[in-house]
Motif scaffolding. Structure first.
Motif, short mmCIF file in Angstrom:
data_model
loop_
_atom_site.label_atom_id
_atom_site.label_comp_id
_atom_site.label_asym_id
_atom_site.label_seq_id
_atom_site.Cartn_x
_atom_site.Cartn_y
_atom_site.Cartn_z
N MET A 90 0.89 -1.09 -0.13
CA MET A 90 -0.06 0.55 -0.01
C MET A 90 0.73 1.21 -0.17
O MET A 90 1.83 0.95 0.89
CB MET A 90 -0.73 0.44 1.36
N LYS A 91 0.05 2.30 -0.36
CA LYS A 91 1.12 3.19 -0.67
C LYS A 91 1.17 4.82 0.56
O LYS A 91 -0.03 3.70 1.80
CB LYS A 91 0.58 4.40 -1.84
N ILE A 92 1.82 5.49 0.73
CA ILE A 92 2.03 5.73 2.42
C ILE A 92 0.53 6.74 2.86
O ILE A 92 -0.03 6.88 3.64
CB ILE A 92 3.26 6.24 2.30
N GLY A 93 0.05 7.41 1.22
CA GLY A 93 -1.52 8.33 1.40
C GLY A 93 -2.39 7.08 1.88
O GLY A 93 -3.18 7.44 3.25
N GLU A 94 -2.46 5.72 1.61
CA GLU A 94 -3.67 5.09 2.11
C GLU A 94 -3.15 4.71 3.68
O GLU A 94 -4.15 4.40 4.06
CB GLU A 94 -3.21 3.95 1.04
N LEU A 95 -1.80 3.95 4.07
CA LEU A 95 -1.42 3.82 5.15
C LEU A 95 -1.94 5.45 6.16
O LEU A 95 -2.57 4.53 6.80
CB LEU A 95 0.00 3.67 5.20
N SER A 96 -1.86 5.95 5.70
CA SER A 96 -2.12 7.54 6.21
C SER A 96 -3.58 7.45 6.24
O SER A 96 -4.07 7.18 8.01
CB SER A 96 -1.44 8.26 5.48
N ARG A 97 -4.54 6.49 5.66
CA ARG A 97 -5.74 6.98 6.04
C ARG A 97 -6.31 6.06 6.87
O ARG A 97 -7.26 6.12 7.08
CB ARG A 97 -6.80 6.83 4.33
N GLN A 98 -5.41 4.59 6.83
CA GLN A 98 -5.44 3.53 7.40
C GLN A 98 -6.07 3.80 8.24
O GLN A 98 -6.71 3.22 9.79
CB GLN A 98 -5.83 2.11 6.77
N THR A 99 -4.13 4.40 8.87
CA THR A 99 -4.03 4.27 10.52
C THR A 99 -4.11 6.09 11.31
O THR A 99 -4.67 6.49 12.94
CB THR A 99 -2.87 4.66 10.44
N GLY A 100 -4.64 6.81 10.50
CA GLY A 100 -5.36 8.15 11.08
C GLY A 100 -3.42 8.66 11.36
O GLY A 100 -4.48 10.08 12.46
N VAL A 101 -2.70 8.53 10.68
CA VAL A 101 -1.41 8.98 10.66
C VAL A 101 -0.95 9.95 9.83
O VAL A 101 -1.34 9.48 8.84
CB VAL A 101 -0.42 7.28 11.26
N THR A 102 -0.32 10.98 10.08
CA THR A 102 -0.22 11.70 9.02
C THR A 102 0.89 11.10 8.21
O THR A 102 1.13 10.34 8.88
CB THR A 102 0.28 13.02 9.41
N VAL A 103 0.68 11.78 6.79
CA VAL A 103 2.00 11.13 6.22
C VAL A 103 3.98 11.77 6.50
O VAL A 103 4.88 11.09 6.47
CB VAL A 103 1.81 11.45 4.77
N ARG A 104 3.52 13.01 7.32
CA ARG A 104 4.64 13.31 7.75
C ARG A 104 5.04 12.68 8.83
O ARG A 104 6.37 12.37 8.77
CB ARG A 104 4.09 14.87 8.36
N LEU A 105 4.02 12.10 9.77
CA LEU A 105 4.80 11.34 10.53
C LEU A 105 5.14 9.67 10.36
O LEU A 105 5.78 9.20 11.05
CB LEU A 105 3.17 11.37 11.89
N LEU A 106 4.05 8.91 9.24
CA LEU A 106 5.14 8.52 8.49
C LEU A 106 6.22 8.46 8.10
O LEU A 106 7.09 7.39 8.39
CB LEU A 106 3.62 7.46 7.79
N ARG A 107 6.36 8.85 7.54
CA ARG A 107 7.98 9.17 6.99
C ARG A 107 9.69 9.23 8.13
O ARG A 107 9.99 8.82 8.40
CB ARG A 107 7.93 10.76 6.42
N TYR A 108 8.05 9.80 9.67
CA TYR A 108 9.61 10.21 10.24
C TYR A 108 9.66 9.22 10.95
O TYR A 108 10.93 8.46 11.57
CB TYR A 108 8.91 11.77 11.65
N TYR A 109 8.67 8.26 10.88
CA TYR A 109 8.68 6.52 11.63
C TYR A 109 9.71 5.85 11.09
O TYR A 109 10.69 5.63 11.11
CB TYR A 109 7.20 5.94 11.87
N GLU A 110 9.23 6.10 9.68
CA GLU A 110 10.83 5.76 9.00
C GLU A 110 11.70 5.86 8.97
O GLU A 110 13.15 4.95 9.02
CB GLU A 110 9.60 5.54 7.79
N ALA A 111 12.57 7.14 8.73
CA ALA A 111 13.16 7.85 9.60
C ALA A 111 14.27 7.38 10.56
O ALA A 111 15.43 7.32 10.85
CB ALA A 111 13.82 9.21 9.54
#
Length: 118
Positions: free
Chosen positions: A1-22
């Motif tokens: 799944m792409k980052i936008g879809e993961l963001s929608r499913q989890t309610g976590v912003t794209v920016r925060l998902l990138r931070y988790y990855e970093a």
């Protein structure tokens, strides 16, 4: 799944998902076009990350704990429980310190209010 879809499913912003990855908490694969792609387990991983953050754990500790989960649930392996107990003891100590600080501040306010009252 792409980052936008993961963001929608989890309610976590794209920016925060990138931070988790970093921070090494979440991994993705890059497409030929450079887009992030996450596996089907990503929403559960994000849920675990959010839960551990809500427990007050720093990301460096969460990174160490992520491989220690048992199955798909929130149960952790026995080998890391002492680490969590130490974190809990530290939290208890900070709460005690805050309680003493609150009592002191309340006393200062009470004394000041009595001194100002007509």
């Amino acid at each position: 799944m792409k980052i936008g879809e993961l963001s929608r499913q989890t309610g976590v912003t794209v920016r925060l998902l990138r931070y988790y990855e970093a921070q090494g908490l979440l991994t993705s694969h890059r497409s030929a076009g450079g887009h992030r792609s996450y596996g089907p387990e990503a929403p559960a991983l994000v849920g675990r990350i959010r839960n551990l953050l809500a427990a007050g754990l720093p990301t460096r500790i969460i990174r160490e704990l992520m491989p220690c989960f048992v199955g798909d649930g929130s149960e952790l392996q026995e080998c890391v429980l002492d680490h969590l107990r130490a974190q809990l003891a530290e939290l208890d100590s900070r709460m005690s310190d805050l309680g003493r600080a609150r009592t002191t501040l309340s006393g200062i306010l009470d004394a000041s209010t009595r001194a100002v009252a007509p």
